[in-house]
Motif scaffolding. Structure first.
Motif, PDB file in Angstrom:
ATOM      1  N   GLU A  58      39.931  40.017  34.763  1.00  0.00           N
ATOM      2  CA  GLU A  58      41.378  39.922  35.006  1.00  0.00           C
ATOM      3  C   GLU A  58      41.750  38.623  35.724  1.00  0.00           C
ATOM      4  OE1 GLU A  58      42.859  43.465  36.857  1.00  0.00           O
ATOM      5  OE2 GLU A  58      41.684  44.772  35.555  1.00  0.00           O
TER       6      GLU A  58
ATOM      7  N   ASP B 136      43.415  34.770  35.901  1.00  0.00           N
ATOM      8  CA  ASP B 136      44.530  34.006  35.332  1.00  0.00           C
ATOM      9  C   ASP B 136      44.013  32.888  34.437  1.00  0.00           C
ATOM     10  OD1 ASP B 136      45.925  35.628  36.999  1.00  0.00           O
ATOM     11  OD2 ASP B 136      46.845  34.038  38.191  1.00  0.00           O
TER      12      ASP B 136
ATOM     13  N   ASP C 250      45.718  38.247  41.558  1.00  0.00           N
ATOM     14  CA  ASP C 250      45.847  39.648  41.969  1.00  0.00           C
ATOM     15  C   ASP C 250      45.241  39.820  43.360  1.00  0.00           C
ATOM     16  OD1 ASP C 250      45.850  42.357  42.343  1.00  0.00           O
ATOM     17  OD2 ASP C 250      45.085  42.849  40.347  1.00  0.00           O
TER      18      ASP C 250
ATOM     19  N   SER D 222      44.754  42.373  45.070  1.00  0.00           N
ATOM     20  CA  SER D 222      43.982  43.599  45.252  1.00  0.00           C
ATOM     21  C   SER D 222      42.513  43.442  44.862  1.00  0.00           C
ATOM     22  CB  SER D 222      44.607  44.733  44.422  1.00  0.00           C
ATOM     23  OG  SER D 222      44.462  44.478  43.030  1.00  0.00           O
TER      24      SER D 222
END
Length: 374
Positions: free
Chosen positions: A260, A262, A339, A341
């Motif tokens: 995940e 970028d 992200d 998280s």
């Protein structure tokens, strides 16, 4: 951080052309033997004397930074009585009265790139006498089995007509001996042109070169040793030589989607040229790759001057986190995450787990495998 034995070994294997190192830098070695499995690609670097060929080559492949190329002349003058002979053709450099480094005849360099890929770089001296010899007595030897022709033009040359004549002669020889070769034209020393005139002048030169190149096609780049444009041009050139680049890009895309990210960039370890990338989100700076190459390579060289080695870096702010780390024995990877998280430890573990797979992809004769989504 002190260099490990394995780090020193890998750095030594990724040596560039033989030339005097920057002052204060340890001298490299070309004492390694090309393996039988090596895929050698012949690259011609041509252009008129003083166009900047040797300086740009020293920056990309021999770990110079731009200001060190000014010392090339002084270094050569200091060693004028111990001229280097690199091949069966006499090769040496001298400095003229205005400080331009001049390459005589042809200098051969084997540059190891991505494991089995070896660039057989022919840096051809640009004096008129030698240029004429290339098109007559040495024609077959010079222009046979060429994968890439890189022709460098000094944007401020006062002999543009002669430059174009020599370029056309190169194209005729390429068409006869290596019709499938890729052609790249570098309009060099663009930093000497007024900034508001650069786009116009480059566009005019590009149109002229494309017209003169027919029926062959050429890719044109504006370059300067003082900014990221040099890295952009050479990254594009080397990209054309990587044999399994599409498979590499497909696996980089899968890797980016799995973690995940970028954006994911792959850099060649020794030159820090970008050889592949994948982005999931639009980025504002279209020149970010070349800027990162330039910044990190200079930082890497600064580390080496302190007898340390650059291994990894993490840059974080409120919007993103960027991780640069050793990926394979021949590459670095940069992973950009936005992200918050996802903890840093998780990204670093993912990079470590992907290394083995990408090591296999670097082998020209390696298995055709794909990093699968899970």
């Amino acid at each position: 951080m002190e260099e490990s034995d394995s780090e020193k070994t890998m750095e030594k294997e990724n040596v560039g052309p033989r030339m005097d190192p920057p002052l204060g830098e340890p001298e490299g070695s070309l004492g390694w033997v090309l393996p039988n499995t090596a895929m050698k690609k012949k690259v011609l670097l041509m252009g008129k004397s003083g166009s900047g060929k040797t300086s740009m080559r020293s920056i990309i492949f021999a770990n110079y930074i731009a200001r060190d190329t000014r010392r090339l002349g002084a270094t050569i003058l200091d060693r004028i009585h111990s001229l280097q002979i690199n091949s069966s053709l006499s090769t040496y450099s001298l400095v003229d009265s205005v400080g331009n480094t001049k390459t005589f005849d042809v200098e051969h360099s084997h540059v190891r790139f991505l494991g089995n890929l070896v660039l057989n770089l022919w840096d051809c001296g640009g004096q008129d006498t030698f240029m004429e010899n290339y098109f007559t007595s040495q024609r077959d030897n010079i222009f046979r089995n060429v994968e890439v022709l890189i022709y460098v033009f000094d944007v401020e040359s006062r002999e543009l007509e002669k430059d174009m004549h020599y370029y056309q002669s190169c194209l005729e020889a390429i068409l006869q001996n290596s019709p499938d070769a890729k052609i790249f034209c570098l309009v060099h020393k663009m930093d000497l042109v007024q900034e508001d005139q650069r786009d116009l002048i480059f566009k005019e030169r590009e149109e002229d070169l494309r017209r003169l190149s027919r029926p062959l096609e050429c890719s044109c780049f504006r370059t300067s040793i003082w900014d990221e444009t040099l890295y952009k041009a050479w990254s594009s050139i080397v990209y054309q030589l990587i044999p399994n680049v599409q498979q590499l890009e497909m696996n980089l895309r899968n890797f980016a989607e799995i973690i995940e990210a970028d954006e994911v960039l792959l850099f060649e370890r020794a030159t820090f040229l970008v050889i592949s990338h994948y982005q999931c989100k639009e980025q504002r700076d279209a020149h970010r790759f070349e800027k990162i190459s330039n910044i990190i390579k200079q930082f890497k060289l600064s580390c080496s001057k302190l007898a340390a080695s650059f291994q990894s870096m993490e840059v974080r702010n409120s919007n993103f986190a960027a991780f640069i780390d050793i990926f394979t024995s021949n590459t670095y990877v940069m992973v950009v995450m936005s992200d918050p998280s996802i903890p840093s430890a998780a990204t670093l573990i993912n990079i470590r787990n992907a290394r083995k797979h990408f090591e296999k992809l670097e082998r020209v004769d390696g298995p055709k495998q794909c990093l699968l989504m899970r």
